[in-house]
Enzyme design. Structure first.
Site, PDB file in Angstrom:
ATOM      1  N   SER A  35       0.834  -1.208   0.000  1.00  0.00           N
ATOM      2  CA  SER A  35       0.000   0.000   0.000  1.00  0.00           C
ATOM      3  C   SER A  35       0.870   1.261   0.000  1.00  0.00           C
ATOM      4  O   SER A  35       1.648   1.449  -0.924  1.00  0.00           O
ATOM      5  CB  SER A  35      -0.951  -0.052   1.200  1.00  0.00           C
ATOM      6  OG  SER A  35      -1.991   0.876   1.088  1.00  0.00           O
ATOM      7  N   ASP A 130      -9.115  -6.288  -4.522  1.00  0.00           N
ATOM      8  CA  ASP A 130      -8.575  -5.133  -3.795  1.00  0.00           C
ATOM      9  C   ASP A 130      -9.438  -3.897  -4.059  1.00  0.00           C
ATOM     10  O   ASP A 130      -9.534  -3.423  -5.191  1.00  0.00           O
ATOM     11  CB  ASP A 130      -7.135  -4.861  -4.230  1.00  0.00           C
ATOM     12  CG  ASP A 130      -6.388  -3.915  -3.283  1.00  0.00           C
ATOM     13  OD1 ASP A 130      -6.997  -2.931  -2.818  1.00  0.00           O
ATOM     14  OD2 ASP A 130      -5.200  -4.161  -3.033  1.00  0.00           O
ATOM     15  N   HIS A 164      -7.280  -5.990   0.105  1.00  0.00           N
ATOM     16  CA  HIS A 164      -6.121  -5.127   0.306  1.00  0.00           C
ATOM     17  C   HIS A 164      -5.398  -5.513   1.595  1.00  0.00           C
ATOM     18  O   HIS A 164      -5.809  -5.125   2.696  1.00  0.00           O
ATOM     19  CB  HIS A 164      -6.588  -3.678   0.366  1.00  0.00           C
ATOM     20  CG  HIS A 164      -5.474  -2.678   0.408  1.00  0.00           C
ATOM     21  ND1 HIS A 164      -4.759  -2.317  -0.709  1.00  0.00           N
ATOM     22  CD2 HIS A 164      -4.954  -1.956   1.428  1.00  0.00           C
ATOM     23  CE1 HIS A 164      -3.853  -1.420  -0.385  1.00  0.00           C
ATOM     24  NE2 HIS A 164      -3.949  -1.188   0.919  1.00  0.00           N
TER      25      HIS A 164
END
Length: 342
Positions: A35, A130, A164
């Site tokens: 991320s 995601d 995610h």
């Protein structure tokens, strides 16, 4: 006894005596992240391309994607804006513009020459479910990398139905969970896959108790008043037993955690369970875990990939970037003086 000491370190680092990051002589430096940590890993790899050999990117996007704008960061490079709709779409990061900016930075010598990326080995992961950094953003990252790196040096895993998080095969939430600590048990060892792609083939990971030690080190040696600039007071280093007495020939892998994975939010959960240490233990590999922290402009303890602290955030002189490079220099035995490193 060692396990007890490590548990005490993980639980009470904030109250522990921090030490200096040890001077070592590691080599073969690589980087990875999730991320915001993935964006930071891309930045570090591109800006210091002469110092690293490869990168593992989990749920990130192209270099300089945000172009210094939190609006762009949260609507075009990710879906993280609570007030405005997500504008993520295929090609939406404007890869040609980002390539032009990369080349301009390189020409100005604020990042290393782009030609140094040609030999890098890149591993990419995008969960098909995601919702924070959707696969189309990672597809743009692949397009960006292909401008500088041949297809044979890039591995892209994108067929796993995952949310995610960093996927593991032994720890975390269910694979389709979106939530803390953003480590999901997907029956897939992302850390092992990326390390084997960058360095491989590696020895099998250590399936037993770790042989090495964790060091909680003082990050203020590398950036003054770290908490003013989105960095925690301390970071972690994992040193396998085989590198403890003689680090010459040991590898060095840098891992950037994602937003909301900082010590104040989840303690050392990411450091313990992201999956890197067992591979490091059996492959003479140091693992450096720099740590971010929350600030007023950065409440989720993300790394600076959208100029919340520094307009030069994606270049070698960016505060966080330079701080981590100084850590790397310490661990690789590089001696730096004003204006010169040898």
């Amino acid at each position: 006894m060692r396990i007890l000491l490590l548990m005490l370190l993980w639980i009470s680092t904030a109250h522990a005596q921090l030490v200096s990051l040890p001077a070592m002589r590691a080599g073969q430096v690589s980087v990875s992240g999730l991320s915001s940590g993935a964006y930071m890993a891309v930045q570090f790899e591109v800006a210091f391309s002469r110092s690293v050999i490869g990168a593992g990117i989990i749920a990130g996007g192209p270099y300089f994607c945000a172009q210094g704008s939190v609006l762009t960061a949260t609507t075009s490079c990710s879906c993280t804006n609570d007030l405005l709709p997500c504008r993520v779409r295929a090609g939406g990061t404007r890869v040609p513009d980002l390539i032009a900016m990369t080349d301009w930075f390189a020409a100005a010598q604020t990042i290393d020459p782009t030609s140094a990326m040609a030999s890098h080995r890149i591993w990419m992961f995008s969960g098909s479910a995601d919702s924070i950094v959707p696969p189309v953003v990672m597809n743009d990252l692949q397009t960006y990398y292909r401008h500088y790196i041949s297809a044979g040096h890039i591995s892209y895993k994108r067929n796993l139905n995952a949310e995610h998080a960093i996927p593991t095969n032994s720890y975390g939430n269910s694979c389709l969970t979106l939530g803390t600590p953003y480590i999901n048990n997907c029956n897939y060892d992302a850390a092992g896959e990326l390390l084997n792609w960058i360095y491989g083939p590696l020895n099998a990971r250590n399936e037993g108790a770790l042989s090495g030690q964790f060091i909680a080190f003082d990050q203020s040696e590398f950036i003054a008043v770290p908490s003013w600039h989105g960095m925690a007071d301390f970071g972690y280093l994992y040193v396998p037993a085989a590198c403890n007495s003689d680090s010459a020939g040991c590898k060095l892998h840098i891992v950037f955690h994602g937003c909301l994975q900082d010590p104040d939010t989840i303690g050392a959960t990411f450091v313990r369970y992201a999956g890197y240490n067992a591979w490091a233990d059996s492959n003479r590999m140091l693992v450096l875990y720099p740590q971010a922290t929350a600030t007023y402009a950065n409440p989720n303890a993300c790394w600076d990939w959208f100029a919340y602290d520094d307009t030069r955030y994606a270049q070698k002189s960016g505060r966080q970037m330079a701080a981590v490079k100084r850590m790397v220099d310490r661990l690789t035995g590089l001696i730096c003086r004003p204006g010169r490193c040898t």
